[in-house]
Design a protein around this motif. Structure first.
Motif, PDB file in Angstrom:
ATOM      1  N   LEU A 191       0.843  -1.192   0.000  1.00  0.00           N
ATOM      2  CA  LEU A 191       0.000   0.000   0.000  1.00  0.00           C
ATOM      3  C   LEU A 191       0.875   1.238   0.000  1.00  0.00           C
ATOM      4  CD1 LEU A 191      -2.761  -0.750   2.658  1.00  0.00           C
ATOM      5  CD2 LEU A 191      -3.083  -0.455   0.217  1.00  0.00           C
ATOM      6  N   PRO A 192       0.575   2.203  -0.835  1.00  0.00           N
ATOM      7  CA  PRO A 192       1.264   3.482  -0.754  1.00  0.00           C
ATOM      8  C   PRO A 192       0.895   4.150   0.572  1.00  0.00           C
ATOM      9  CG  PRO A 192      -0.175   3.376  -2.676  1.00  0.00           C
ATOM     10  CD  PRO A 192      -0.461   2.183  -1.865  1.00  0.00           C
ATOM     11  N   THR A 193       1.839   4.791   1.181  1.00  0.00           N
ATOM     12  CA  THR A 193       1.593   5.363   2.506  1.00  0.00           C
ATOM     13  C   THR A 193       1.741   6.873   2.463  1.00  0.00           C
ATOM     14  OG1 THR A 193       2.683   3.401   3.328  1.00  0.00           O
ATOM     15  CG2 THR A 193       2.176   5.105   4.927  1.00  0.00           C
ATOM     16  N   LEU A 194       0.812   7.534   3.113  1.00  0.00           N
ATOM     17  CA  LEU A 194       0.865   8.995   3.190  1.00  0.00           C
ATOM     18  C   LEU A 194       1.041   9.399   4.635  1.00  0.00           C
ATOM     19  CD1 LEU A 194      -2.168   9.528   0.894  1.00  0.00           C
ATOM     20  CD2 LEU A 194       0.005  10.597   0.435  1.00  0.00           C
ATOM     21  N   GLN A 195       1.785  10.458   4.809  1.00  0.00           N
ATOM     22  CA  GLN A 195       2.016  10.958   6.148  1.00  0.00           C
ATOM     23  C   GLN A 195       1.643  12.423   6.169  1.00  0.00           C
ATOM     24  OE1 GLN A 195       5.951  10.176   7.443  1.00  0.00           O
ATOM     25  NE2 GLN A 195       5.320   9.990   9.586  1.00  0.00           N
ATOM     26  N   ILE A 196       1.040  12.858   7.271  1.00  0.00           N
ATOM     27  CA  ILE A 196       0.658  14.261   7.348  1.00  0.00           C
ATOM     28  C   ILE A 196       1.820  15.050   7.934  1.00  0.00           C
ATOM     29  CG2 ILE A 196      -0.983  15.875   8.342  1.00  0.00           C
ATOM     30  CD1 ILE A 196      -2.898  13.365   8.414  1.00  0.00           C
ATOM     31  N   GLN A 197       2.289  16.024   7.156  1.00  0.00           N
ATOM     32  CA  GLN A 197       3.425  16.813   7.607  1.00  0.00           C
ATOM     33  C   GLN A 197       3.133  18.278   7.369  1.00  0.00           C
ATOM     34  OE1 GLN A 197       6.156  14.926   5.034  1.00  0.00           O
ATOM     35  NE2 GLN A 197       7.114  13.701   6.647  1.00  0.00           N
ATOM     36  N   ASN A 198       3.817  19.105   8.149  1.00  0.00           N
ATOM     37  CA  ASN A 198       3.666  20.537   7.930  1.00  0.00           C
ATOM     38  C   ASN A 198       4.524  20.944   6.746  1.00  0.00           C
ATOM     39  OD1 ASN A 198       1.787  21.426   9.767  1.00  0.00           O
ATOM     40  ND2 ASN A 198       3.288  21.360  11.434  1.00  0.00           N
ATOM     41  N   ALA A 199       3.943  21.710   5.852  1.00  0.00           N
ATOM     42  CA  ALA A 199       4.704  22.171   4.701  1.00  0.00           C
ATOM     43  C   ALA A 199       4.639  23.680   4.650  1.00  0.00           C
ATOM     44  CB  ALA A 199       4.114  21.584   3.427  1.00  0.00           C
ATOM     45  N   LYS A 200       5.794  24.284   4.389  1.00  0.00           N
ATOM     46  CA  LYS A 200       5.821  25.730   4.251  1.00  0.00           C
ATOM     47  C   LYS A 200       5.571  26.062   2.782  1.00  0.00           C
ATOM     48  CE  LYS A 200       8.724  29.583   5.812  1.00  0.00           C
ATOM     49  NZ  LYS A 200       7.743  30.331   6.571  1.00  0.00           N
ATOM     50  N   LEU A 201       4.401  26.605   2.498  1.00  0.00           N
ATOM     51  CA  LEU A 201       4.018  26.827   1.107  1.00  0.00           C
ATOM     52  C   LEU A 201       4.490  28.182   0.610  1.00  0.00           C
ATOM     53  CD1 LEU A 201       0.413  25.434   1.229  1.00  0.00           C
ATOM     54  CD2 LEU A 201       2.474  24.273   0.463  1.00  0.00           C
ATOM     55  N   THR A 207       0.913  24.928   6.232  1.00  0.00           N
ATOM     56  CA  THR A 207      -0.240  24.093   6.565  1.00  0.00           C
ATOM     57  C   THR A 207       0.183  22.643   6.558  1.00  0.00           C
ATOM     58  OG1 THR A 207      -0.858  23.853   4.259  1.00  0.00           O
ATOM     59  CG2 THR A 207      -1.929  25.623   5.480  1.00  0.00           C
ATOM     60  N   PRO A 208      -0.550  21.831   7.268  1.00  0.00           N
ATOM     61  CA  PRO A 208      -0.284  20.402   7.199  1.00  0.00           C
ATOM     62  C   PRO A 208      -0.829  19.856   5.879  1.00  0.00           C
ATOM     63  CG  PRO A 208      -2.112  20.822   8.670  1.00  0.00           C
ATOM     64  CD  PRO A 208      -1.618  22.157   8.229  1.00  0.00           C
ATOM     65  N   ILE A 209       0.001  19.160   5.134  1.00  0.00           N
ATOM     66  CA  ILE A 209      -0.524  18.474   3.958  1.00  0.00           C
ATOM     67  C   ILE A 209      -0.012  17.042   3.971  1.00  0.00           C
ATOM     68  CG2 ILE A 209      -0.771  20.501   2.480  1.00  0.00           C
ATOM     69  CD1 ILE A 209       1.795  19.627   1.069  1.00  0.00           C
ATOM     70  N   ALA A 210      -0.703  16.210   3.217  1.00  0.00           N
ATOM     71  CA  ALA A 210      -0.333  14.796   3.185  1.00  0.00           C
ATOM     72  C   ALA A 210       0.772  14.602   2.158  1.00  0.00           C
ATOM     73  CB  ALA A 210      -1.536  13.962   2.817  1.00  0.00           C
ATOM     74  N   GLN A 211       1.815  13.884   2.549  1.00  0.00           N
ATOM     75  CA  GLN A 211       2.920  13.651   1.618  1.00  0.00           C
ATOM     76  C   GLN A 211       3.239  12.167   1.566  1.00  0.00           C
ATOM     77  OE1 GLN A 211       5.923  16.167   3.249  1.00  0.00           O
ATOM     78  NE2 GLN A 211       5.160  17.988   2.194  1.00  0.00           N
ATOM     79  N   TRP A 212       3.747  11.737   0.429  1.00  0.00           N
ATOM     80  CA  TRP A 212       4.117  10.337   0.299  1.00  0.00           C
ATOM     81  C   TRP A 212       5.263  10.029   1.240  1.00  0.00           C
ATOM     82  CZ3 TRP A 212       0.765   7.509  -1.907  1.00  0.00           C
ATOM     83  CH2 TRP A 212      -0.013   8.029  -2.934  1.00  0.00           C
ATOM     84  N   SER A 213       5.114   8.982   1.991  1.00  0.00           N
ATOM     85  CA  SER A 213       6.234   8.632   2.855  1.00  0.00           C
ATOM     86  C   SER A 213       6.814   7.285   2.478  1.00  0.00           C
ATOM     87  CB  SER A 213       5.789   8.624   4.312  1.00  0.00           C
ATOM     88  OG  SER A 213       4.891   7.573   4.519  1.00  0.00           O
ATOM     89  N   GLY A 214       6.190   6.547   1.615  1.00  0.00           N
ATOM     90  CA  GLY A 214       6.762   5.270   1.198  1.00  0.00           C
ATOM     91  C   GLY A 214       5.684   4.234   0.972  1.00  0.00           C
ATOM     92  N   TYR A 215       6.043   2.995   1.183  1.00  0.00           N
ATOM     93  CA  TYR A 215       5.121   1.907   0.871  1.00  0.00           C
ATOM     94  C   TYR A 215       5.118   0.914   2.020  1.00  0.00           C
ATOM     95  CZ  TYR A 215       5.789   4.137  -3.538  1.00  0.00           C
ATOM     96  OH  TYR A 215       5.854   5.089  -4.492  1.00  0.00           O
ATOM     97  N   ALA A 216       3.945   0.406   2.356  1.00  0.00           N
ATOM     98  CA  ALA A 216       3.819  -0.566   3.433  1.00  0.00           C
ATOM     99  C   ALA A 216       3.617  -1.940   2.820  1.00  0.00           C
ATOM    100  CB  ALA A 216       2.645  -0.208   4.324  1.00  0.00           C
ATOM    101  N   PHE A 217       4.263  -2.936   3.385  1.00  0.00           N
ATOM    102  CA  PHE A 217       4.167  -4.300   2.848  1.00  0.00           C
ATOM    103  C   PHE A 217       3.340  -5.151   3.792  1.00  0.00           C
ATOM    104  CE2 PHE A 217       7.641  -2.330   0.806  1.00  0.00           C
ATOM    105  CZ  PHE A 217       7.628  -2.824  -0.472  1.00  0.00           C
ATOM    106  N   LEU A 218       2.309  -5.753   3.268  1.00  0.00           N
ATOM    107  CA  LEU A 218       1.364  -6.498   4.087  1.00  0.00           C
ATOM    108  C   LEU A 218       1.584  -7.992   3.890  1.00  0.00           C
ATOM    109  CD1 LEU A 218       0.154  -3.666   4.149  1.00  0.00           C
ATOM    110  CD2 LEU A 218      -2.103  -4.670   3.874  1.00  0.00           C
ATOM    111  N   ASN A 219       1.358  -8.744   4.952  1.00  0.00           N
ATOM    112  CA  ASN A 219       1.516 -10.194   4.828  1.00  0.00           C
ATOM    113  C   ASN A 219       0.177 -10.852   4.519  1.00  0.00           C
ATOM    114  OD1 ASN A 219       0.147 -10.171   7.180  1.00  0.00           O
ATOM    115  ND2 ASN A 219       1.751 -11.118   8.424  1.00  0.00           N
ATOM    116  N   LYS A 220       0.140 -12.164   4.606  1.00  0.00           N
ATOM    117  CA  LYS A 220      -1.056 -12.915   4.256  1.00  0.00           C
ATOM    118  C   LYS A 220      -2.275 -12.472   5.073  1.00  0.00           C
ATOM    119  CE  LYS A 220      -3.338 -16.505   2.526  1.00  0.00           C
ATOM    120  NZ  LYS A 220      -3.810 -16.390   1.163  1.00  0.00           N
ATOM    121  N   ARG A 221      -2.037 -12.159   6.342  1.00  0.00           N
ATOM    122  CA  ARG A 221      -3.159 -11.761   7.200  1.00  0.00           C
ATOM    123  C   ARG A 221      -3.392 -10.254   7.169  1.00  0.00           C
ATOM    124  NH1 ARG A 221      -1.179 -12.852  11.835  1.00  0.00           N
ATOM    125  NH2 ARG A 221      -3.041 -12.311  13.022  1.00  0.00           N
TER     126      ARG A 221
END
Lengths: 384, 482
Positions: A191-201, A207-221
Motif C-alpha cells: 500500500l502506498p503510505t501517506l504521512q501528514i506533515q507541515n509544509a511551508k508553502l 499548513t499540514p498536507i499529506a505527503q508520500w512517505s513510502g510503501y507498506a508491505f502487508l503479509n497474508k493476514r
C-alpha cells in the motif's frame, strides 16, 4: 405488430407517469463522496468518514471554493461494519450518499494493525454502488484527518493523492487490484503510505498536507510487516510491475558527479527455469540521459557503453538489496509465488500454505537490463 | 359527351351558358368580308395575343382568306385544313374537350358551318424564371432549380438525360384542378414493378384538387402513419436526373417546383447533393459528422436525462459535479426542464418560419436573450440544458433535407419521455422500437434500411463512405432491377 405494441405501451407509460414510479434521482438530491476514510473505533468498531463535495451555485464547479477553503465536508460515524457506519452518516445528511464517484479509500495504519482489513472487502465487492477503480492508500495517523486537509493545488486531498500517483507513474493501486492481491495465494499487497506533515508553502502559510512517505508491505493476514521509503520503494514497485516510469540518479564511480536518467517502458520478467528455488527477476527499461555532471563525454560511443554497463551494475545492486529486505519480511509483493504456481504447480502445493515463510528462504536474483536510448542534445558537459 | 354542332349560334349559346359568369373568358365574333362568322375564345392573360393578332386576325380581316397553292373557298375549309400560320394546332370535336383546352390556355376558333373547332396552343402566362433552389443550395454544381411550370421542369431533365429511353408518362389528376403529373423514368433502369404500382396508385387518386406534389405524396405512399418519409422531394433537376439514372422514378407535378423521387431509403434522406460534387475523401468526414449529429439530434436529450438522473455513476466525476453544481438551484426536474426547452426551441423555429422577413431578427433576439441568458440567470433553467438543447437543434440541421429532419424532431420527444421514465432501459427500448419500425418499413418494395439491412455489398459503397465514381460501377443498376 407495431400497432399492437403501441396500444400495449400506452397504458404502461401512463401508469408509470400517473404513479410517478421511476428511479429518477436528480443531481441535487445526491451527495457525491470523493474520499472515504477507515479508522478504528472503540470496541472493535469502525469509524467511516466520507469526504463530500459541496456543489455551490457558481459558474464553475470549484470556483471560489479554494478561497473560502472549504469546498467539502467530512462526516463520520462509527458502526459495526461499513454499512452501519455509512447509514449513520446518511442520517446527518439531506442528500443521498453516492459512493460511485469515489476516488480514494484511506485506511489508517492503526486500523490495519488492529482490525481485520479483509472484512472491508465484502462491502466493496458486494455492493454494486462502489466503483473499484478508486485507489487504496494507507495513512500514518488518522485517516479522517487526512480527508479534512486541504491541498495547495487541488481542492480535495483525495483528488490530490490520486493525481500525485498518476503523475509519478504509479499504476495498479486500485481497490480492485488490492483485493485481488490480497486474496491470491502467491502475491501480497503493498500500500502506498501517506504521512501528514507541515509544509511551508509560502512565506506566510504553513499548513499540514499529506505527503508520500513510502510503501507498506502487508503479509497474508494483511498486517504491516515492513515499510520502505520512497526511493527504495520505487525500485520494488518496478520489480512488482506497478510502475510505468521513474527517474534514476547514479553517482559516478570516481565519486565526482552523477548521471540522471528518465526511465520509461518499465518492465519486469520472472524466470525460474527448472529449479523453483532459484528465481531470476529481470527488470527492463529504456533510459534517457537528462543530466550529466561527470566528466564523461556522452557523445562517445565507448563512454555510452561504459555508462550503460555501470548503471546496470549499480541498479542491480540496489534492487537486490531492496529485494532482500522485502524477502526477509516474507511479503511477496512481486507475485513470484503466482509465477511459481503456474510454472511448478506440484511444487507449489507444498509451499502455498506457509508461503510467507517459504518466501524468506527463496533464492531471488535481480538482473537489470537498461537500454540507453538517448544521451540528450549535448555531448560533453558545458565547461567555461 | 356532346359534339360541336355545325351551327355557330348553337355552339355560342352553349359556351356562353358554360362560361357564365366568367369575367376572364373572352368570346369575340368577327364577320369577315365574305360574310362568314368567326368565333374566338380564350382566357384573358393566358395566351400570346400578339401572335394571334399578327398571324390570324390581321391577315383574315385585311387580306381575306389566305391563298396558297390550292384555292380556299371558305373559312371552314381553311380551318379544316388547319391552315393557320401557327405550329401547335389541332382539331377538337367535342364541346367538353374544347372547354378543357380553353381553360388550359388555348385559343379556340369556331366557324359557322363546321362541326369542329380549331385549337391553337398559344399559352403564354407569367411564370417565375429559373432560379437557384433556396432550400437545397449546394456549394458546387448546377444552380438551376425547378419552377412551377411542368414543361420547363421536364425540359430541364430532358436536357440532362439525352436519350430516348427517358420516358415521361402524363397523368391528369384532380377533378377541379386537372393537374398534370408526369411520371418520368428510364426504361430499362427503372423497375417495372415500381412503375406499375405508381401508375395504379396515381389512377386511384380521387381528389378535387392537387395543389402541390405533397398531395400526391400522401396519396401514394405505402405507410401513411409512419413518421419517416417514403418519398423524397427535390427542387434540383440534377438530383432528379441522378435519381433517374439510379433507376428511381420521378414524379413532376404542374404548379410546384418540388418533384417527387421514389423509392427512397433511410440513407438518401441523409445524403446531400454536395456529397457528389466534392472529392470523395472529404465526403467520408462530412458524412461521418452528419450521421453522428443525426444521432445526437434524436438522442442527446434522452441520453442526458438517462445519464444525469438515472445513472449519475456513469458520468466522469468532475463532469458530474459540474452538472450537479449547475443544477443546484433549478426548480424543475431535469426531464421537465428539457421538455420545456425543447418545446420553446421548436416554438421559436415555427415562429421563425412564419415571420415576415423584416421581423426575423426579432425572434432571434428574443430567443437568444430571453431563453438563452435570462432563463439561466433567473435560475429557471440550468446551463447544461441550454447546451444540450442548442446542440440538438443545431445537429438536426446537418441533415440536408428539411423533410428528413422532421421525423427526428418527433422521435426526440418520444425518446425523452421513455428515458425520463425508465432511464437507459427506456432509451434502449425506444431505440429498439425505432429499429423494428425502420426494418419493417418499405418504400415501393425497397426495404427502408437497405443496403444496410438487408445488406447489399454493391450499394453499401454509397452509404457511409462514398466510393469514387469509378469504383462504384454497376451501382446504378442495383437500385431498380430486382
Amino acid at each position: 405488430m407495431i400497432r399492437l405494441l403501441f396500444r400495449r405501451s400506452v397504458p404502461l407509460v401512463l401508469s408509470l407517469v400517473l404513479s410517478s414510479c421511476t428511479d429518477i434521482v436528480e443531481p441535487n438530491q445526491l451527495a457525491f463522496v470523493l474520499g472515504t476514510s477507515i479508522d478504528p473505533a472503540e470496541g472493535g468498531q469502525i469509524e467511516v468518514g466520507h469526504q463530500i463535495v459541496i456543489p455551490t451555485q457558481k459558474s464553475g464547479p470549484f470556483d471560489g471554493l479554494s478561497e473560502s477553503s472549504e469546498g467539502f465536508v467530512v462526516l463520520s460515524a462509527t458502526g459495526r461494519d461499513v454499512f452501519e457506519a455509512s447509514e449513520k452518516v446518511q442520517k446527518k445528511l439531506s442528500r443521498k450518499l453516492m459512493t460511485s464517484h469515489r476516488i480514494l479509500i484511506a485506511i489508517s495504519e492503526d486500523f490495519i494493525n488492529k482490525n481485520d482489513v479483509s472484512a472491508l472487502f465484502d462491502k466493496l465487492n458486494r455492493d454494486p454502488a462502489n466503483n473499484e477503480r478508486d485507489v487504496t492508500v494507507m495513512i500514518k495517523g488518522s485517516a479522517k484527518q487526512f480527508l479534512t486537509l486541504g491541498h495547495p493545488m487541488e481542492h480535495l486531498s483525495s483528488i490530490a493523492a490520486d493525481k500525485e500517483m498518476q503523475v509519478n507513474g504509479l499504476k495498479s493501486f486500485s481497490t480492485r487490484q488490492f483485493i485481488i492481491d490480497s486474496v491470491s495465494e502467491g502475491t501480497r499487497p503493498l500500500l502506498p503510505t501517506l504521512q501528514i506533515q507541515n509544509a511551508k508553502l509560502s512565506s506566510k502559510i504553513t499548513t499540514p498536507i499529506a505527503q508520500w512517505s513510502g510503501y507498506a508491505f502487508l503479509n497474508k493476514r494483511l498486517k504491516v510487516k515492513g515499510a520502505l521509503n520512497e526511493t527504495e520503494g520505487s525500485g520494488v514497485l518496478w520489480m512488482s510491475g506497478k510502475m510505468m516510469s521513474q527517474g534514476l540518479t547514479v553517482p559516478w564511480k570516481d565519486g565526482k558527479g552523477a548521471l540522471s536518467f528518465r526511465l520509461t517502458h518499465l518492465r519486469r520478467q520472472i524466470r525460474s527455469g527448472g529449479n523453483p528455488e532459484h528465481v531470476v527477476l529481470t527488470v527492463k527499461a529504456q533510459a534517457y540521459l537528462l543530466e550529466n555532471t561527470t566528466s564523461l563525454d556522452m557523445s562517445e560511443v565507448n563512454n555510452k557503453r561504459m555508462a550503460e554497463r555501470y548503471v546496470n551494475d549499480q541498479l542491480q545492486k540496489d534492487l537486490q538489496a531492496a529485494m532482500d529486505k522485502v524477502r526477509n519480511w516474507g511479503t511477496d509483493a512481486f507475485g513470484i509465488g503466482e509465477h511459481l504456481h503456474r510454472k511448478h504447480p506440484y511444487w507449489w502445493k507444498k509451499q502455498r500454505d506457509d508461503w510467507d515463510d517459504k518466501f524468506k528462504s527463496l533464492n531471488v536474483t535481480v538482473k537489470a537490463d537498461i537500454k540507453l536510448r538517448s544521451s540528450g542534445t549535448s555531448g560533453a558537459q558545458l565547461k567555461p | 359527351m356532346s359534339f360541336i354542332s355545325g351551327n355557330l349560334e348553337e355552339n355560342e349559346a352553349y359556351l356562353k351558358e358554360q362560361f357564365d359568369p366568367c369575367s376572364d373568358i373572352v368570346m369575340r365574333t368577327y364577320i369577315l368580308n365574305d360574310g362568314s362568322k368567326l368565333l374566338l375564345l380564350y382566357i384573358d392573360g393566358m395566351i400570346r395575343l400578339q401572335s394571334i393578332e399578327d398571324n390570324v386576325l390581321r391577315p383574315l380581316i385585311n387580306n381575306g382568306l389566305p391563298q396558297g397553292i390550292d384555292r380556299i373557298r371558305s373559312l371552314a375549309e381553311m380551318l379544316g385544313r388547319e391552315w393557320l400560320p401557327l405550329t401547335n394546332v389541332k382539331t377538337e370535336q367535342t364541346l367538353e374537350g374544347l372547354i378543357q383546352h380553353i381553360l388550359k390556355g388555348s385559343l379556340a376558333l369556331l366557324v359557322d358551318g363546321m362541326a369542329s373547332s380549331l385549337i391553337a396552343q398559344v399559352q403564354d402566362f407569367e411564370t417565375r424564371s429559373v432560379q437557384e433552389p433556396k432550400k437545397e443550395s449546394t456549394l458546387r454544381g448546377s444552380k438551376e432549380g425547378f419552377v412551377e411550370n411542368i414543361r420547363t421542369n421536364t425540359s430541364m431533365i430532358r436536357r440532362r438525360i439525352v436519350h430516348p429511353d427517358l420516358k415521361m408518362e402524363s397523368f391528369t389528376i384532380g377533378r377541379y384542378t386537372q393537374t398534370e403529373v408526369v411520371l418520368a423514368y428510364i426504361r430499362g433502369l427503372a423497375s417495372e414493378k415500381v412503375l406499375a404500382e405508381v401508375r395504379e396508385k396515381l389512377g386511384r387518386i380521387e381528389a378535387d384538387g392537387i395543389i402541390d406534389s405533397s398531395y400526391i405524396e400522401e396519396w401514394i405512399e405505402n405507410s401513411s402513419f409512419s413518421i419517416f418519409p417514403q418519398i423524397q422531394n427535390t427542387e434540383r433537376p440534377d438530383i432528379a436526373a441522378v435519381s433517374l439514372l439510379e433507376g428511381k422514378v420521378v414524379l413532376i407535378t404542374n404548379g410546384t417546383p418540388f418533384a417527387l423521387i421514389l423509392p427512397v431509403t433511410f440513407w438518401s434522406g441523409l445524403q446531400s447533393a454536395d456529397d457528389y460534387f466534392e472529392r470523395f475523401v472529404f465526403i467520408i468526414l462530412t458524412r461521418l459528422i452528419r450521421y453522428t449529429l443525426t444521432f445526437v439530434s434524436l438522442a442527446l436529450p434522452a441520453i442526458y436525462v438517462a445519464l444525469s438522473t438515472f445513472h449519475p455513476d456513469m458520468i466522469p466525476s468532475s463532469l458530474m459535479i459540474n452538472i450537479a453544481t449547475a443544477r443546484e438551484s433549478s426548480p424543475f426536474p431535469t426531464v421537465i426542464e428539457l421538455f420545456l426547452m425543447m418545446f420553446i426551441f421548436d416554438g421559436l423555429q415555427e415562429a421563425g418560419v412564419h415571420l415576415p422577413n423584416q421581423l426575423g431578427p426579432v425572434v432571434s433576439i428574443i430567443g437568444a436573450l430571453v431563453i438563452g441568458q435570462a432563463a439561466v440567470e433567473a435560475g429557471l433553467i440550468s446551463t447544461p440544458i441550454i447546451i444540450v438543447i442548442s446542440l440538438t437543434g443545431v445537429a438536426a440541421y446537418t441533415i440536408p433535407r428539411y423533410s428528413s429532419t422532421l421525423p427526428f424532431r418527433l422521435i426526440r420527444y418520444l425518446l425523452l419521455i421513455v428515458s425520463g421514465l425508465l432511464g437507459f432501459v427506456g432509451f434502449t427500448f425506444g431505440i429498439i422500437f425505432l429499429l423494428i419500425h425502420l426494418v419493417m418499413l418499405e418504400s415501393f418494395g425497397t426495404p427502408y434500411l437497405s443496403p444496410v439491412a438487408p445488406f447489399d455489398g454493391k450499394r453499401i459503397k454509397d452509404v457511409v463512405i462514398r466510393y469514387p465514381f469509378w469504383a462504384k460501377k454497376g451501382k446504378s443498376k442495383g437500385g431498380g432491377k430486382r
